[in-house]
Each structure stands twice: as C-alpha cells, then as structure tokens.
Design a protein around this motif. Structure first.
Motif, mmCIF file in Angstrom:
data_model
loop_
_atom_site.group_PDB
_atom_site.id
_atom_site.type_symbol
_atom_site.label_atom_id
_atom_site.label_comp_id
_atom_site.label_asym_id
_atom_site.label_seq_id
_atom_site.Cartn_x
_atom_site.Cartn_y
_atom_site.Cartn_z
ATOM 1 N N GLU A 96 0.814 -1.212 0.000
ATOM 2 C CA GLU A 96 0.000 0.000 0.000
ATOM 3 C C GLU A 96 0.852 1.269 0.000
ATOM 4 O O GLU A 96 0.534 2.233 -0.693
ATOM 5 N N THR A 97 1.913 1.277 0.773
ATOM 6 C CA THR A 97 2.743 2.473 0.894
ATOM 7 C C THR A 97 3.399 2.840 -0.423
ATOM 8 O O THR A 97 3.528 4.025 -0.753
ATOM 9 N N GLU A 99 1.775 5.462 -2.502
ATOM 10 C CA GLU A 99 1.692 6.841 -2.038
ATOM 11 C C GLU A 99 2.597 7.738 -2.879
ATOM 12 O O GLU A 99 3.736 7.389 -3.177
ATOM 13 N N GLU A 100 2.081 8.905 -3.221
ATOM 14 C CA GLU A 100 2.789 9.830 -4.101
ATOM 15 C C GLU A 100 4.124 10.287 -3.512
ATOM 16 O O GLU A 100 5.105 10.470 -4.228
ATOM 17 N N CYS A 115 6.120 8.666 -1.529
ATOM 18 C CA CYS A 115 7.033 7.551 -1.237
ATOM 19 C C CYS A 115 8.028 7.380 -2.388
ATOM 20 O O CYS A 115 7.654 7.064 -3.508
ATOM 21 N N TRP A 159 11.346 9.498 1.703
ATOM 22 C CA TRP A 159 10.135 10.273 1.465
ATOM 23 C C TRP A 159 10.489 11.596 0.822
ATOM 24 O O TRP A 159 11.529 12.182 1.119
ATOM 25 N N GLY A 195 4.549 14.436 3.168
ATOM 26 C CA GLY A 195 4.254 13.104 2.659
ATOM 27 C C GLY A 195 4.387 12.040 3.727
ATOM 28 O O GLY A 195 3.572 11.119 3.814
ATOM 29 N N HIS A 224 1.475 9.643 5.253
ATOM 30 C CA HIS A 224 1.677 8.192 5.351
ATOM 31 C C HIS A 224 1.280 7.694 6.741
ATOM 32 O O HIS A 224 0.590 6.686 6.877
ATOM 33 N N GLN A 274 -2.416 6.901 7.371
ATOM 34 C CA GLN A 274 -3.104 5.906 6.552
ATOM 35 C C GLN A 274 -3.689 4.785 7.417
ATOM 36 O O GLN A 274 -3.123 4.432 8.456
#
Length: 95
Positions: A29-30, A33-34, A36, A57, A62, A66, A69
């Motif tokens: 999932e991580t 993330e934009e 990551c 990161w 960001g 995270h 989440q």
C-alpha cells in the motif's frame, strides 16, 4: 527536502508470520503513495523476528500523510501485543 527513515521492528516469535503479513501489506500500500520514493522491508538473516524498513520520502508532509493511513493504524493496533519491544524509528539525512 527528502527524508530518510529507518524503522526497526522486533516481533515476538509466535507472531512472526502474522506480523510479517501486515508488514508486507504495508509495503504494498505504501508504495502507491505519491510521496514515497523508497519503501523496502528487510528481515534479519540470523534473527528472523527482526524486521527493518528503509524508507525515503519526498518531504515531511508526505511522511505525515503516510502515518495517517489506515494500514499504518492497523499495524499500530497489532503492535501493541505482538511486538517484543516498541519500534525504533531513526530519521536521518544524507551526508
């Protein structure tokens, strides 16, 4: 400015597989993330109950997003009774 983070997680042996499954889900999932840039999970070679995240990161915003989440909250709930000790988090900068 990029943020480099290392997280050390030590699970209780009887919960290793359960914790590993949750950690692997976090990776999956991580990485979507934009902010990551890198999110790698490692396991100890001699101590299979030891897990280490190495993360990069884009910025603090960001990383903060995270940490909000639902899969991070799920890990925190799991960690309460299944880890041998509290996770150790190291924020570093590249020199």
């Amino acid at each position: 400015m990029n943020i480099w983070l290392t997280a050390v997680i030590k699970t209780k042996p009887e919960y290793r597989e359960e914790v590993l499954a949750v950690l692997q889900h976090m990776v999956q999932e991580t990485r979507k993330e934009e902010a990551c840039l890198l999110y790698d999970l490692h396991q100890g070679t001699t101590d299979k109950d030891l897990f280490v995240f190495y993360e990069i990161w884009k910025n603090q915003e960001g990383l903060d997003a995270h940490n909000r989440q639902p899969y991070i909250a799920a890990f925190a709930a799991l960690a309460a009774g299944k880890l041998a000790e509290a996770p150790q988090i190291y924020l570093t900068e590249k020199i």
